[in-house]
Design a protein around this motif. Sequence first.
Motif, PDB file in Angstrom:
ATOM      1  N   ASP A 112     -49.802  23.191  -6.523  1.00  0.00           N
ATOM      2  CA  ASP A 112     -51.244  23.138  -6.756  1.00  0.00           C
ATOM      3  C   ASP A 112     -51.932  23.535  -5.450  1.00  0.00           C
ATOM      4  OD1 ASP A 112     -53.887  22.518  -7.270  1.00  0.00           O
ATOM      5  OD2 ASP A 112     -53.587  20.344  -7.215  1.00  0.00           O
ATOM      6  N   TRP A 113     -52.536  24.697  -5.421  1.00  0.00           N
ATOM      7  CA  TRP A 113     -53.117  25.208  -4.190  1.00  0.00           C
ATOM      8  C   TRP A 113     -54.641  25.118  -4.192  1.00  0.00           C
ATOM      9  CZ3 TRP A 113     -49.409  29.875  -5.011  1.00  0.00           C
ATOM     10  CH2 TRP A 113     -48.107  29.468  -4.696  1.00  0.00           C
ATOM     11  N   PRO A 156     -38.699  25.050  -4.299  1.00  0.00           N
ATOM     12  CA  PRO A 156     -40.046  25.542  -4.624  1.00  0.00           C
ATOM     13  C   PRO A 156     -41.156  24.886  -3.810  1.00  0.00           C
ATOM     14  CG  PRO A 156     -38.788  25.160  -6.633  1.00  0.00           C
ATOM     15  CD  PRO A 156     -37.955  24.623  -5.512  1.00  0.00           C
ATOM     16  N   GLY A 157     -40.939  23.644  -3.367  1.00  0.00           N
ATOM     17  CA  GLY A 157     -41.953  22.968  -2.568  1.00  0.00           C
ATOM     18  C   GLY A 157     -42.219  23.628  -1.232  1.00  0.00           C
ATOM     19  N   LYS A 158     -41.311  24.502  -0.776  1.00  0.00           N
ATOM     20  CA  LYS A 158     -41.528  25.226   0.475  1.00  0.00           C
ATOM     21  C   LYS A 158     -42.474  26.413   0.303  1.00  0.00           C
ATOM     22  CE  LYS A 158     -37.173  24.358   2.972  1.00  0.00           C
ATOM     23  NZ  LYS A 158     -36.014  25.022   3.628  1.00  0.00           N
ATOM     24  N   ILE A 159     -42.744  26.799  -0.927  1.00  0.00           N
ATOM     25  CA  ILE A 159     -43.576  27.984  -1.159  1.00  0.00           C
ATOM     26  C   ILE A 159     -45.033  27.629  -0.879  1.00  0.00           C
ATOM     27  CG2 ILE A 159     -44.314  29.723  -2.819  1.00  0.00           C
ATOM     28  CD1 ILE A 159     -41.706  29.182  -4.355  1.00  0.00           C
ATOM     29  N   GLN A 160     -45.604  28.251   0.122  1.00  0.00           N
ATOM     30  CA  GLN A 160     -47.006  28.044   0.476  1.00  0.00           C
ATOM     31  C   GLN A 160     -47.846  29.178  -0.121  1.00  0.00           C
ATOM     32  OE1 GLN A 160     -48.031  25.183   2.968  1.00  0.00           O
ATOM     33  NE2 GLN A 160     -46.341  24.705   1.594  1.00  0.00           N
ATOM     34  N   TRP A 209     -37.006  36.415  -8.170  1.00  0.00           N
ATOM     35  CA  TRP A 209     -36.015  35.457  -8.707  1.00  0.00           C
ATOM     36  C   TRP A 209     -36.083  34.187  -7.866  1.00  0.00           C
ATOM     37  CZ3 TRP A 209     -29.997  36.027  -8.223  1.00  0.00           C
ATOM     38  CH2 TRP A 209     -29.372  35.227  -9.202  1.00  0.00           C
ATOM     39  N   LEU A 210     -36.539  33.108  -8.480  1.00  0.00           N
ATOM     40  CA  LEU A 210     -36.833  31.879  -7.743  1.00  0.00           C
ATOM     41  C   LEU A 210     -36.051  30.698  -8.291  1.00  0.00           C
ATOM     42  CD1 LEU A 210     -40.724  32.279  -7.626  1.00  0.00           C
ATOM     43  CD2 LEU A 210     -39.080  32.902  -5.839  1.00  0.00           C
ATOM     44  N   LEU A 211     -35.796  29.751  -7.420  1.00  0.00           N
ATOM     45  CA  LEU A 211     -35.150  28.509  -7.839  1.00  0.00           C
ATOM     46  C   LEU A 211     -36.154  27.659  -8.612  1.00  0.00           C
ATOM     47  CD1 LEU A 211     -32.371  27.061  -7.351  1.00  0.00           C
ATOM     48  CD2 LEU A 211     -33.524  25.782  -5.544  1.00  0.00           C
ATOM     49  N   THR A 212     -35.671  26.971  -9.638  1.00  0.00           N
ATOM     50  CA  THR A 212     -36.544  26.070 -10.394  1.00  0.00           C
ATOM     51  C   THR A 212     -35.905  24.696 -10.477  1.00  0.00           C
ATOM     52  OG1 THR A 212     -37.735  25.714 -12.470  1.00  0.00           O
ATOM     53  CG2 THR A 212     -35.538  26.689 -12.634  1.00  0.00           C
ATOM     54  N   THR A 213     -36.740  23.682 -10.529  1.00  0.00           N
ATOM     55  CA  THR A 213     -36.260  22.303 -10.673  1.00  0.00           C
ATOM     56  C   THR A 213     -36.704  21.695 -11.990  1.00  0.00           C
ATOM     57  OG1 THR A 213     -38.183  21.601  -9.364  1.00  0.00           O
ATOM     58  CG2 THR A 213     -36.084  21.862  -8.203  1.00  0.00           C
ATOM     59  N   GLU A 233     -41.997  26.607 -13.207  1.00  0.00           N
ATOM     60  CA  GLU A 233     -42.122  27.925 -13.825  1.00  0.00           C
ATOM     61  C   GLU A 233     -43.549  28.165 -14.319  1.00  0.00           C
ATOM     62  OE1 GLU A 233     -38.971  28.428 -16.701  1.00  0.00           O
ATOM     63  OE2 GLU A 233     -37.710  27.015 -15.605  1.00  0.00           O
ATOM     64  N   GLN A 234     -44.116  27.163 -14.967  1.00  0.00           N
ATOM     65  CA  GLN A 234     -45.480  27.315 -15.493  1.00  0.00           C
ATOM     66  C   GLN A 234     -46.479  27.549 -14.365  1.00  0.00           C
ATOM     67  OE1 GLN A 234     -46.025  23.687 -17.673  1.00  0.00           O
ATOM     68  NE2 GLN A 234     -44.419  24.175 -19.166  1.00  0.00           N
ATOM     69  N   ALA A 235     -46.352  26.757 -13.301  1.00  0.00           N
ATOM     70  CA  ALA A 235     -47.315  26.865 -12.207  1.00  0.00           C
ATOM     71  C   ALA A 235     -47.218  28.216 -11.506  1.00  0.00           C
ATOM     72  CB  ALA A 235     -47.092  25.730 -11.210  1.00  0.00           C
ATOM     73  N   LEU A 236     -45.997  28.648 -11.196  1.00  0.00           N
ATOM     74  CA  LEU A 236     -45.848  29.901 -10.466  1.00  0.00           C
ATOM     75  C   LEU A 236     -46.213  31.104 -11.328  1.00  0.00           C
ATOM     76  CD1 LEU A 236     -42.639  29.168  -8.379  1.00  0.00           C
ATOM     77  CD2 LEU A 236     -45.002  29.334  -7.570  1.00  0.00           C
ATOM     78  N   ARG A 237     -45.909  31.032 -12.601  1.00  0.00           N
ATOM     79  CA  ARG A 237     -46.329  32.135 -13.478  1.00  0.00           C
ATOM     80  C   ARG A 237     -47.851  32.191 -13.586  1.00  0.00           C
ATOM     81  NH1 ARG A 237     -41.200  31.408 -17.208  1.00  0.00           N
ATOM     82  NH2 ARG A 237     -40.028  33.251 -16.544  1.00  0.00           N
ATOM     83  N   ALA A 238     -48.500  31.027 -13.592  1.00  0.00           N
ATOM     84  CA  ALA A 238     -49.965  31.007 -13.619  1.00  0.00           C
ATOM     85  C   ALA A 238     -50.530  31.620 -12.342  1.00  0.00           C
ATOM     86  CB  ALA A 238     -50.463  29.577 -13.795  1.00  0.00           C
TER      87      ALA A 238
END
Length: 747
Positions: free
Chosen positions: A301-302, A553-557, A577-581, A586-591
């Motif tokens: 959430d940015w 994914p929490g490291k992605i700023q 190609w990203l790691l998912t937990t 997936e929903q957040a990053l695709r948004a």
Amino acid sequence: MKPTSPSPAAVPTAEAYFQQAFAAHRVGDVANAERGYRLALALDRQHGPSLHMLGVMLAQQGRYADAAESLRRAARRMPHDFSVHNNLGNALVKVGEHADALRAFDRALALAPGHAQVLNNRGNALYGLGRYADAIDSYRAAIEREPRYGEAMANLAKALLQTGQSAEALRWAEQAVALAPNRPAPHVAKGWALLELGKPSEGALAVGQWLVQDDNHAEALWCRGQCCAALGHDDLAYEAYARAYALEPKLPGVLEGLADAAARTGRLDEARRLAAVLRQEGERDPARLVAALLVQSHALDWTDYIALRDRACQIVRAGQPYRPHPFAILQVVDDPMVQRQVARDYTRVAGYAGNNGGEAAWPEPQSGRIRVAYLSADFREHPTTRLAAATWEAHTRQGFEWVGVYLGPALDPQKDPLHARAMQAFDRFEVITDLDDEAAVQRLRELHIDIAVDLMGFTKYARPGLLARRVAPVQAAYLGYPGTTAMPAIDYLLADRWVAPREAWGAFAEQVVWLPTTYQANNRERVAAAHTPTRAELGLPEAAVVLACFNNPGKIQPETFACWMQVLQQVPGAVLWLLTTHAGVEQALRAHAAQAGVDPARLVFAPKVGHAEHMARHQVADLFLDTWPYNAHTTAADALWMGLPVLTMAGHSFAARVAASLLDAVGLPELITHSPQAYVQRAVALARDGAERDRLRAHLLRARDQAPLFDAALRARELEAAFRQMHERRCQGLPPAPLDVPPQTAG
């Protein structure tokens, strides 16, 4: 007939109403008690006894904010009654106003010196302020005054846990349970202690013994949730946190824990709502700004994220009281001076700012073997031991004696091969898990260690209190913590030119030691699964350029992700190609991709798999895109070993420059960039140039046998050279100073 005046006895007075209310209060008639106290105050707004007992009654009902207001007024009217100040302090602790609570308890102690209950309560205020060493002293003083004070013993146990003294904490908690089995605090303290000793199942049982009696005890639920999380039951943990927060929203840590659990379990809307609460409270308690940042990172959430991060840094630079955990700040802020300030504040309030055991206390250094001790709780299945075991095994015995000091949870070597391996890697292996700090320091000093090497910093199970009291005349930090400890008792930081360049030395409290290749211990032991999956099996397009990032994914700023979107826009044939937990990631990053104008279908997600399977799937990717300000560390080394080129941007802080160090040590400095623009340009160029990627992959596959990065014996020689320089300075009577280790050979 002339009317007569009522007799004086018939005129209601504040005191009369108070006496009636107090009598009702004593027999549990809460409604009539509150009515009486308020009637008394209607007649005399400043009636001290009514203000006092109304506050006590409101606190008993859990109405702590109202209680604090009434007790504040009572304290002004009854400044010489220690019990008023004591009760006021208790109410203020409950609403999180720990500084004001401490002042109230100090006033109470001035009126009643040595009062055991007030000393215990004062410890609670200090605990809430993060001043754990002072809290320990206050609890010990309470127990000294009242040796069978179970509540104080339970509180002492919790404070000891905050300073890494888990074994001593468990002993106090068990004593508290024996003395006060019908009180919740001892059971909860025992649960926390068992959890910190790596026994979450037993911890859950300990708090469960109280929850059987009262299943609405907030802290017991909070502890149960932490035990569930440690056991991998994240949904059960979330449910326990939610109940605890509903019962006692001001319980220290529970809001942060609930928000984090919501993010980690994919309840992203809930995580965003709770992060907003943390942000709102952040101006009063600035540590919560960093908690909000971390929650928003995990929830991806940015919203106002960059402004929030800037505000947190501004507060640190202004010198305002600030006490987030130092490791938290490394993950979201790329400013080494801010990191040092946070670490320094933390060491002060946590009691690690000492530097006991000066040079005069140590025996004269001997001219023979140098005794070096590595201290860690990670001599087990952990990235530190996976990286460094081969280096420890490669250490020469000529001129050195090697000691491993284990301070983590009790383990069965037959069930943890890495623990068994670590036990065999050293000349001597000491287990101090069950020793309190005083006994552990004594044990280690008796070993006559010349150089103590801390592999923990402020990570899980660390015991900085041992280093603060000094277990050796020379102490160094290495490998496990990518930043400064800001502890005066840590003399050196083992680093390299990349992670600690000369211009950044001011951000380290320690003297910097430059190892000649890279600071990271590594090896040639990685094993990939025999089967290399196809792109079809992994859900990847067969003909696409696959840009991977296997960082958490929490490291992605937001700035990193913005760069990735620019790359995808300029390379239409690429996917990310990203790691998912969980599905929420997936929903957040695709948004976020859609908001950037990129087709969300171009993001492909890789679930967590076993380590060997994970290593094998690197082979289908074309380029690894690193994150900042917290780089890929072990993750980058894994990718490089598997022949996957890593593109990084070197930031300012240690954690933001690790991948650069690894790339230099593997012979690919051309994959280090220094700005977001250069990062994007290089990523686009590599994505378009298959021949160059093939060259880089071939270089990396050759580097397995040739590059310094993977040479455990070389790293052992480099560390030994550093230890010799440290020891030589001590033998010459010289203080610690920056050291530059010359190039070594593996022979």
